[in-house]
Design an enzyme around this catalytic site. Structure first.
Site, PDB file in Angstrom:
ATOM      1  N   HIS A  81      -1.355  -7.170  -8.133  1.00 53.70           N
ATOM      2  CA  HIS A  81      -2.729  -6.783  -7.152  1.00 53.70           C
ATOM      3  C   HIS A  81      -3.376  -5.936  -7.950  1.00 53.70           C
ATOM      4  CE1 HIS A  81       1.549  -4.062  -8.217  1.00 53.70           C
ATOM      5  NE2 HIS A  81       0.146  -2.828  -7.876  1.00 53.70           N
ATOM      6  N   LYS A 117      -4.601  -3.775 -11.582  1.00 49.80           N
ATOM      7  CA  LYS A 117      -4.303  -4.499 -13.120  1.00 49.80           C
ATOM      8  C   LYS A 117      -3.384  -5.597 -13.468  1.00 49.80           C
ATOM      9  CE  LYS A 117      -9.257  -4.114 -13.469  1.00 49.80           C
ATOM     10  NZ  LYS A 117     -10.314  -3.836 -14.697  1.00 49.80           N
ATOM     11  N   HIS A 118      -2.069  -4.924 -12.439  1.00 49.78           N
ATOM     12  CA  HIS A 118      -0.752  -5.972 -13.261  1.00 49.78           C
ATOM     13  C   HIS A 118       0.107  -5.860 -11.546  1.00 49.78           C
ATOM     14  CE1 HIS A 118      -1.402  -1.498 -11.576  1.00 49.78           C
ATOM     15  NE2 HIS A 118       0.113  -2.044 -10.283  1.00 49.78           N
ATOM     16  N   ALA A 119       1.362  -6.709 -12.675  1.00 50.01           N
ATOM     17  CA  ALA A 119       2.406  -6.717 -10.954  1.00 50.01           C
ATOM     18  C   ALA A 119       3.401  -5.387 -11.916  1.00 50.01           C
ATOM     19  CB  ALA A 119       2.420  -8.285 -11.501  1.00 50.01           C
TER      20      ALA A 119
END
Ligand code: T46
Length: 140
Positions: free
Chosen positions: A101, A54-56
């Site tokens: 992602h 839950k980040h880039a």
């Protein structure tokens, strides 16, 4: 500003080297791994129904290889979304900068190894989806 590259996520295929004794897969800098490896970490014991990631990343390049079991990656480059089931030793998933992602469906035995181009730096993470969208390059 230039448009984003076509989806900057790819499965890399590794060549298993086998003989009568069994199999071996080698991952080398700038060969199978398209960057210099500066860090390796692995994720295991992920609880059922958990969604990780839950980040880039702003700059980090990564290659994820599922060494045991399976898990699913949900990738979004701001233009397209794709899913990848990682369940093979001879495949790695490239996670390029600015690709949002998330991972789920971890099997109880999942062992996920990640090769990274840089050290762990929280400042490189974008963990808020609206901030990520705001930082994406302008797309046509
Ligand atoms: C990614 C996906 C695929 C460290 O101290 N050093 C490290 O090298 C890493 C990767 C994490 N940590 C700490 C930071 C958190 O306190 O370990 C804890 C769990 O990390 P996080 O919540 O970021 O884990 P995931 O599974 O959500 O994400 C990880 C990577 O952090 C991330 O870079 O792309 O796997």
């Amino acid at each position: 500003m230039a448009p984003l590259n076509l989806f900057r996520v790819d499965l890399v295929k590794f060549t298993p080297r086998g003989d009568e004794r069994g199999w071996l897969i080698a991952l080398e800098n700038l060969q199978e791994v398209p960057f210099e490896i500066r860090r390796v970490y692995y994720i295991y014991g992920t609880q059922p129904h958990v969604r990780r990631g839950k980040h880039a990343h702003r700059h980090l390049r990564q290659l994820a290889v599922c060494l045991r079991g399976s898990c699913r990656f949900h990738m979004d480059d701001g233009k397209a979304k794709r899913e990848f089931l990682l369940d093979r030793l001879d495949r790695g998933l490239l996670i390029e900068p600015m690709v949002w992602h998330e991972m789920d469906e971890f099997s109880p035995d999942c062992l996920l190894m990640v090769l990274a181009s840089g050290p762990y730096e929280e400042i490189d993470y974008i963990r808020d989806r609206s901030s990520w969208q705001a930082e994406l390059p302008v797309q046509e």
